[in-house]
Design an enzyme around this catalytic site. Structure first.
Site, PDB file in Angstrom:
ATOM      1  N   LYS A   1     -10.448  -0.186  -2.017  1.00 43.60           N
ATOM      2  CA  LYS A   1     -10.286  -0.327  -0.573  1.00 43.60           C
ATOM      3  C   LYS A   1     -10.661   0.971   0.121  1.00 43.60           C
ATOM      4  O   LYS A   1     -10.120   2.030  -0.188  1.00 43.60           O
ATOM      5  CB  LYS A   1      -8.845  -0.709  -0.222  1.00 43.60           C
ATOM      6  CG  LYS A   1      -8.576  -0.799   1.286  1.00 43.60           C
ATOM      7  CD  LYS A   1      -7.156  -1.260   1.577  1.00 43.60           C
ATOM      8  CE  LYS A   1      -6.840  -1.213   3.061  1.00 43.60           C
ATOM      9  NZ  LYS A   1      -5.454  -1.693   3.360  1.00 43.60           N
TER      10      LYS A   1
ATOM     11  N   ASP B   1       0.853  -1.184   0.000  1.00 39.34           N
ATOM     12  CA  ASP B   1       0.000   0.000   0.000  1.00 39.34           C
ATOM     13  C   ASP B   1       0.894   1.242   0.000  1.00 39.34           C
ATOM     14  O   ASP B   1       1.642   1.460   0.960  1.00 39.34           O
ATOM     15  CB  ASP B   1      -0.887   0.028   1.244  1.00 39.34           C
ATOM     16  CG  ASP B   1      -1.910  -1.094   1.281  1.00 39.34           C
ATOM     17  OD1 ASP B   1      -1.613  -2.190   0.779  1.00 39.34           O
ATOM     18  OD2 ASP B   1      -3.001  -0.876   1.834  1.00 39.34           O
TER      19      ASP B   1
ATOM     20  N   LYS C   1      -7.227   2.970  -3.101  1.00 37.32           N
ATOM     21  CA  LYS C   1      -7.532   3.029  -1.672  1.00 37.32           C
ATOM     22  C   LYS C   1      -7.792   4.477  -1.287  1.00 37.32           C
ATOM     23  O   LYS C   1      -7.129   5.389  -1.785  1.00 37.32           O
ATOM     24  CB  LYS C   1      -6.349   2.442  -0.889  1.00 37.32           C
ATOM     25  CG  LYS C   1      -6.463   2.505   0.623  1.00 37.32           C
ATOM     26  CD  LYS C   1      -5.237   1.841   1.255  1.00 37.32           C
ATOM     27  CE  LYS C   1      -5.173   2.059   2.755  1.00 37.32           C
ATOM     28  NZ  LYS C   1      -3.960   1.445   3.363  1.00 37.32           N
TER      29      LYS C   1
END
Length: 288
Positions: free
Chosen positions: A239, A140, A203
């Site tokens: 996400k 990430d 995300k």
């Protein structure tokens, strides 16, 4: 100049001139019409299996992360609820999880100068490569907001591409930090550029310093993912992260994502929620 213009040309393929009030209305319509049908234990169980169980604290220790991982191991196979999708930690703890983990759960590491992304690209690439070498299945990273706001799309895209290459077989999630981007138009542009540059997931937020996830951001990002798939044939995941702790909030995100992307996206291959407190609250809701 023609090479640089390819990023502008890509953005022109999408509607990036969005009205924030219109997005809010569309989100409210979805929630008012569809929330109730998803507010049930079967959905709670599915959401649980889509959690990236997160520990991103300055006070994290090797012993603490080992116990954190052991909790996931202990849960495995004890109920009819599938385990969480991944454990998400700082990269220096990946090796600890790798040693401790017995459950069939992914290891995710925040990397690339998280949470600000303000460091040398060489450091970002090295950190990513080390995390993957130590056992991370997922990385990430945070979008380089400095490049975005100065419209330096070439360096922004090339940075993501280099980190993606360093990921090897690991999936790359690009955190847009939607609380800093603020407008729907900025979020759409950042989404398109990230997908174009190789992101496997979009995300919302780091949960560090800016507003966390919002349903409006989720709507825009999922719209970008849907349009990108239609144009390229490549699917990417979504996400939500940053402040999602209640069952009600989790179901709202599930509802918005499902309505835009469809049922086929509602597995942990394409849908995640990054959280630390949500797991317990979902279990309480399931068992109540």
């Amino acid at each position: 100049m023609a090479e640089v213009n390819k990023y502008e040309d890509t953005l022109k393929l999408y509607d990036t001139n969005l009205n924030d009030a219109d997005i809010t209305k569309k989100v409210n319509d979805i929630i008012s019409k569809k929330f109730k049908e998803n507010d049930k234990p079967e959905v709670y169980k599915k959401i649980y299996s889509c959690i990236d169980l997160t520990s991103l604290n300055s006070t994290d220790t090797r012993e603490g992360i080992w116990k954190f991982t052991d909790g996931v191991n202990t849960f495995d196979g004890t109920t009819d609820i599938d385990n969480v999708a991944a454990i998400c930690v700082y990269p220096n703890f990946v090796e600890t999880i790798k040693e401790a983990l017995t459950a069939d759960v992914k290891i995710a590491a925040v990397s690339g100068g998280f949470p600000s992304s303000q460091t040398f690209i060489e450091v970002k690439v090295a950190e990513t490569a080390l995390a993957v070498a130590n056992g991370a299945n997922e990385i990430d990273i945070v979008l380089n907001l400095g490049f975005f706001f100065e419209e330096n799309y070439e360096e922004l895209a090339e940075e993501i591409d280099e980190i993606k290459h360093a990921c090897r077989d690991a999936h790359l999630k690009v955190i847009l930090e939607t609380g800093a981007l603020k407008s729907a138009s900025n979020i759409m542009k950042a989404s398109v550029l990230s997908l174009y540059s190789g992101a496997d997931f979009l995300k919302t937020s780091t949960g560090k310093g800016y507003e966390g996830a919002t349903l409006e951001a989720a709507y825009v990002m999922c719209t970008a993912i849907k349009e990108y798939e239609a144009k390229t044939g490549r699917k990417a995941g979504f996400k939500a992260s940053g402040g999602i702790s209640t069952t009600e909030d989790a179901v709202k995100y599930y509802t918005v994502v499902k309505e835009i992307l469809g049922e086929e996206y509602m597995t942990n291959e394409f849908f995640r929620i990054g959280a630390s407190r949500l797991a317990k609250n979902l279990l309480d809701s399931i068992n109540s």
